[in-house]
Design a protein around this motif. Structure first.
Motif, PDB file in Angstrom:
ATOM      1  N   PHE A  71       8.238   4.854  10.326  1.00  0.00           N
ATOM      2  CA  PHE A  71       9.303   4.190  10.847  1.00  0.00           C
ATOM      3  C   PHE A  71      10.875   4.707  11.024  1.00  0.00           C
ATOM      4  N   GLU A  72      10.912   5.915  10.870  1.00  0.00           N
ATOM      5  CA  GLU A  72      11.921   6.538  11.022  1.00  0.00           C
ATOM      6  C   GLU A  72      12.733   6.239  12.163  1.00  0.00           C
ATOM      7  N   GLY A  73      14.014   5.927  11.910  1.00  0.00           N
ATOM      8  CA  GLY A  73      14.794   5.481  13.051  1.00  0.00           C
ATOM      9  C   GLY A  73      14.956   4.151  13.369  1.00  0.00           C
ATOM     10  N   LEU A  74      13.974   3.272  12.760  1.00  0.00           N
ATOM     11  CA  LEU A  74      13.936   1.687  12.952  1.00  0.00           C
ATOM     12  C   LEU A  74      14.655   0.884  11.876  1.00  0.00           C
ATOM     13  N   THR A  75      15.297  -0.130  12.323  1.00  0.00           N
ATOM     14  CA  THR A  75      15.927  -0.928  11.202  1.00  0.00           C
ATOM     15  C   THR A  75      14.664  -1.583  10.451  1.00  0.00           C
ATOM     16  N   THR A  76      15.262  -2.165   9.485  1.00  0.00           N
ATOM     17  CA  THR A  76      14.496  -2.825   8.360  1.00  0.00           C
ATOM     18  C   THR A  76      13.403  -3.863   9.177  1.00  0.00           C
ATOM     19  N   LYS A  77      14.049  -4.694   9.722  1.00  0.00           N
ATOM     20  CA  LYS A  77      13.722  -5.669  10.738  1.00  0.00           C
ATOM     21  C   LYS A  77      12.805  -5.320  11.661  1.00  0.00           C
ATOM     22  N   GLU A  78      12.842  -4.284  12.330  1.00  0.00           N
ATOM     23  CA  GLU A  78      11.751  -3.861  13.132  1.00  0.00           C
ATOM     24  C   GLU A  78      10.489  -2.986  12.568  1.00  0.00           C
ATOM     25  N   LYS A  79      10.443  -2.752  11.081  1.00  0.00           N
ATOM     26  CA  LYS A  79       9.447  -2.115  10.748  1.00  0.00           C
ATOM     27  C   LYS A  79       8.260  -3.364  10.667  1.00  0.00           C
ATOM     28  N   ASP A  80       6.979  -2.833  11.178  1.00  0.00           N
ATOM     29  CA  ASP A  80       5.930  -3.568  11.006  1.00  0.00           C
ATOM     30  C   ASP A  80       4.803  -3.278  10.094  1.00  0.00           C
ATOM     31  N   PRO A  81       4.501  -3.988   9.057  1.00  0.00           N
ATOM     32  CA  PRO A  81       3.499  -3.771   8.083  1.00  0.00           C
ATOM     33  C   PRO A  81       2.136  -3.633   8.809  1.00  0.00           C
ATOM     34  N   ARG A  82       2.058  -4.213   9.876  1.00  0.00           N
ATOM     35  CA  ARG A  82       0.384  -4.218  10.512  1.00  0.00           C
ATOM     36  C   ARG A  82       0.207  -2.914  11.073  1.00  0.00           C
ATOM     37  N   LYS A  83       1.458  -1.935  10.996  1.00  0.00           N
ATOM     38  CA  LYS A  83       1.116  -0.759  11.552  1.00  0.00           C
ATOM     39  C   LYS A  83       0.647   0.424  10.382  1.00  0.00           C
ATOM     40  N   SER A  84       1.425  -0.120   9.037  1.00  0.00           N
ATOM     41  CA  SER A  84       1.006   0.754   8.175  1.00  0.00           C
ATOM     42  C   SER A  84       0.301   0.599   7.036  1.00  0.00           C
ATOM     43  N   LEU A  85      -0.154  -0.680   6.948  1.00  0.00           N
ATOM     44  CA  LEU A  85      -1.327  -1.253   5.924  1.00  0.00           C
ATOM     45  C   LEU A  85      -2.609  -0.906   6.634  1.00  0.00           C
ATOM     46  N   HIS A  86      -3.589  -0.437   6.086  1.00  0.00           N
ATOM     47  CA  HIS A  86      -4.876  -0.091   6.339  1.00  0.00           C
ATOM     48  C   HIS A  86      -5.791  -0.871   5.495  1.00  0.00           C
ATOM     49  N   VAL A  87      -6.713  -1.072   6.041  1.00  0.00           N
ATOM     50  CA  VAL A  87      -8.051  -1.772   5.300  1.00  0.00           C
ATOM     51  C   VAL A  87      -9.395  -1.157   5.404  1.00  0.00           C
ATOM     52  N   GLY A  88      -9.704  -0.361   4.253  1.00  0.00           N
ATOM     53  CA  GLY A  88     -10.956   0.431   4.408  1.00  0.00           C
ATOM     54  C   GLY A  88     -11.525   0.995   2.893  1.00  0.00           C
ATOM     55  N   ASP A  89     -12.583   1.743   2.968  1.00  0.00           N
ATOM     56  CA  ASP A  89     -12.982   2.005   1.668  1.00  0.00           C
ATOM     57  C   ASP A  89     -12.249   3.171   0.775  1.00  0.00           C
ATOM     58  N   VAL A  90     -12.075   2.799  -0.443  1.00  0.00           N
ATOM     59  CA  VAL A  90     -11.694   3.891  -1.369  1.00  0.00           C
ATOM     60  C   VAL A  90     -12.530   4.050  -2.431  1.00  0.00           C
ATOM     61  N   ALA A  91     -12.124   5.213  -3.069  1.00  0.00           N
ATOM     62  CA  ALA A  91     -13.052   5.740  -4.246  1.00  0.00           C
ATOM     63  C   ALA A  91     -12.787   4.779  -5.440  1.00  0.00           C
ATOM     64  N   LEU A  92     -13.693   4.278  -6.120  1.00  0.00           N
ATOM     65  CA  LEU A  92     -13.743   3.575  -7.523  1.00  0.00           C
ATOM     66  C   LEU A  92     -12.951   4.495  -8.576  1.00  0.00           C
ATOM     67  N   PRO A  93     -11.856   4.245  -9.201  1.00  0.00           N
ATOM     68  CA  PRO A  93     -11.341   5.036 -10.288  1.00  0.00           C
ATOM     69  C   PRO A  93     -12.056   5.197 -11.271  1.00  0.00           C
ATOM     70  N   GLU A  94     -11.916   6.091 -11.960  1.00  0.00           N
ATOM     71  CA  GLU A  94     -12.619   6.343 -13.421  1.00  0.00           C
ATOM     72  C   GLU A  94     -11.736   4.947 -14.434  1.00  0.00           C
ATOM     73  N   LEU A  95     -12.687   4.425 -15.306  1.00  0.00           N
ATOM     74  CA  LEU A  95     -12.301   3.380 -16.242  1.00  0.00           C
ATOM     75  C   LEU A  95     -11.771   4.139 -17.432  1.00  0.00           C
ATOM     76  N   GLY A  96     -10.690   3.519 -17.923  1.00  0.00           N
ATOM     77  CA  GLY A  96     -10.375   4.411 -19.177  1.00  0.00           C
ATOM     78  C   GLY A  96      -9.865   3.332 -20.171  1.00  0.00           C
ATOM     79  N   PRO A  97      -9.627   3.757 -21.376  1.00  0.00           N
ATOM     80  CA  PRO A  97      -9.398   2.879 -22.600  1.00  0.00           C
ATOM     81  C   PRO A  97      -8.624   1.943 -22.376  1.00  0.00           C
ATOM     82  N   GLY A  98      -8.973   0.500 -22.770  1.00  0.00           N
ATOM     83  CA  GLY A  98      -7.959  -0.614 -22.957  1.00  0.00           C
ATOM     84  C   GLY A  98      -7.903  -0.876 -21.362  1.00  0.00           C
ATOM     85  N   GLU A  99      -8.892  -0.753 -20.497  1.00  0.00           N
ATOM     86  CA  GLU A  99      -8.732  -1.217 -19.174  1.00  0.00           C
ATOM     87  C   GLU A  99      -9.881  -2.081 -18.665  1.00  0.00           C
TER      88      GLU A  99
END
Length: 446
Positions: A40-68
């Motif tokens: 979004f470099e060069g754009l104003t705050t209002k011009e920045k569009d989350p639809r372009k930066s937010l992705h929906v897809g598969d990610v790896a399951l992280p390791e489960l730690g103590p207390g989690e």
């Protein structure tokens, strides 16, 4: 994930059944990518569009730690921190993840080239790590967003002061806008039985933030009879602030931007409404350099007209730059301005004479500690405070949901269905729900 969803929806799966479920090595999530930080470099705050930066897809399951704990997320919600993350303002959140990753071997899991976002959830515990005693697989829960280890002394009076305090899903990875979330067990709280998954997920961050900022001794310490000025009184934060003032015997003076929003405030029981559009306040002569004290005085006169000549005891501040000068001016001698955000700009300006000569106080407030979050959730569970959910999207539509919040094209909270296949599921106490149906749905469709 289908087996997990079927177990949740069956209504009769035991804790042992949940503990024996096979967990996937990947899960579906909404995330931003480190490769996109400069998009979004060069754009104003209002011009920045989350639809372009937010992705929906598969990610790896992280390791489960103590207390989690792993939580199967049935629903989540959009907060302004997801907007900030998605437009990489005021800074990229990958800096947060890098710094967190240097804390320990375990926290290195968070320092990834992608950031799973989201600071709210409702769902079901799937598995707990070593040292977790209060929660077990199958528990229906909501989560607050305070991530803290309390290894140092600073946070033991108020966990928000811990040197390693972070906001989950914003300053940490593996947030709630996903099918599975990784949380610390001391983030978990019981899901209110009378609410749907999406309704239960929506209050989390904003409800606890409003409670600390206004009710807690760490914030405004509101008492009966206080006049409380609430900016954005029908919004995500303001909608809860209005309820807390009414519930606690105070008088809310609700500032809204149109008649539709005024109607929402009235439906909650508020009587003193200031419609900014009708009054046409212009606190800044020039948005970059100078405010107009005459407009502060005109605003203060309107408040006194409504209150019968009384000034404001507590200002519930979150717009920031646009309104802060006026907030300081209208507060009574010895009164309090509590601030938790700056959605209109961080560089606040005010006339300090009105602060120091009248012994007013500015109190900063940032989210809430576990106790405050628990009390705020308890009030939801008791039906004394109600969700402000207005609209719900699917996880695949998370970009549009975030854009709505970015453009302020919403009321209350915007929810997101994660594993839940449709709205309306998860109610365990229909009798209690029936008593509060109108209040629960007050923001719907607005």
């Amino acid at each position: 994930m289908q087996n997990i969803l079927e177990a949740i929806q069956s209504g009769n799966a035991s804790s042992e059944d949940f503990a024996n479920l096979e967990l996937p090595d990947h899960y579906r999530a909404a995330y931003v990518s480190k490769d996109d930080v400069d998009m979004f470099e060069g754009l104003t705050t209002k011009e920045k569009d989350p639809r372009k930066s937010l992705h929906v897809g598969d990610v790896a399951l992280p390791e489960l730690g103590p207390g989690e704990a792993y939580v199967a997320v049935m629903a989540s919600a959009i907060n302004y921190n997801t907007v900030w993350t998605s437009i990489f303002e005021p800074v990229s959140t990958f800096g947060f993840l890098e710094r967190y990753g240097r804390v320990s071997e375990l926290t290195k899991r968070h320092d990834l080239p992608y950031h799973v976002v989201g600071s709210d959830l409702s769902g079901v515990v799937l598995k707990t790590g070593m040292g977790v005693n209060n929660w077990k697989p199958g528990d229906e829960v909501v989560a607050h967003c305070l991530s803290v280890d309390l290894e140092g002394p600073d946070g033991h009076n108020d966990t928000m002061l811990d040197t390693e305090q972070r906001i989950w899903g914003f300053e940490t990875n593996f947030g709630g806008l996903a099918h599975i979330a990784l949380v610390k067990s001391n983030q978990l709280m019981p899901k209110p039985d009378h609410l749907t998954w999406e309704e239960a997920a929506a209050p989390g961050l904003v409800n606890a933030t409003a409670y600390r900022q206004l009710v807690s001794a760490n914030g405004g310490n509101m008492k009966q009879g206080d006049n409380v000025l609430i900016w954005g009184a029908s919004g995500g934060l303001g909608g809860f602030a209005t309820q807390y003032v009414l519930n606690g015997g105070g008088t809310p003076i609700c500032v809204v931007s149109n008649e539709e929003k005024a109607a929402i405030a009235r439906s909650m029981g508020a009587e003193l409404i200031i419609n900014r559009s009708e009054e046409a306040y212009k606190f800044w002569n020039d948005e970059n350099t100078k405010q107009d004290p005459k407009e502060w005085k005109r605003f203060g006169a309107k408040i006194r007209e409504l209150t019968g000549g009384e000034d404001i005891d507590i200002v519930f501040e979150h717009p920031g730059r646009e309104t802060f000068g006026a907030s300081v001016f209208v507060t009574r001698k010895g009164g309090v301005i509590t601030t938790c955000a700056s959605t209109s700009g961080y560089m606040h300006e005010y006339d300090n004479r009105y602060l120091w000569m009248n012994l007013k106080r500015i109190i900063s407030s940032h989210f809430a500690n576990y106790r405050e979050s628990w009390e705020a959730n308890r009030l939801i569970a008791q039906g004394k405070i109600h969700p402000t959910l207005s609209q719900t999207y699917t996880l695949d539509e998370v970009g549009q949901a975030t854009l709505d919040v970015h453009k302020n094209a919403h009321q209350g909270k915007v929810g997101v269905l994660c594993l839940a296949p449709e709205e309306g599921l998860g109610v365990r106490n229909p009798e209690m729900r029936a008593k509060h149906e109108d209040a629960i749905n007050r923001f719907r469709g607005v």
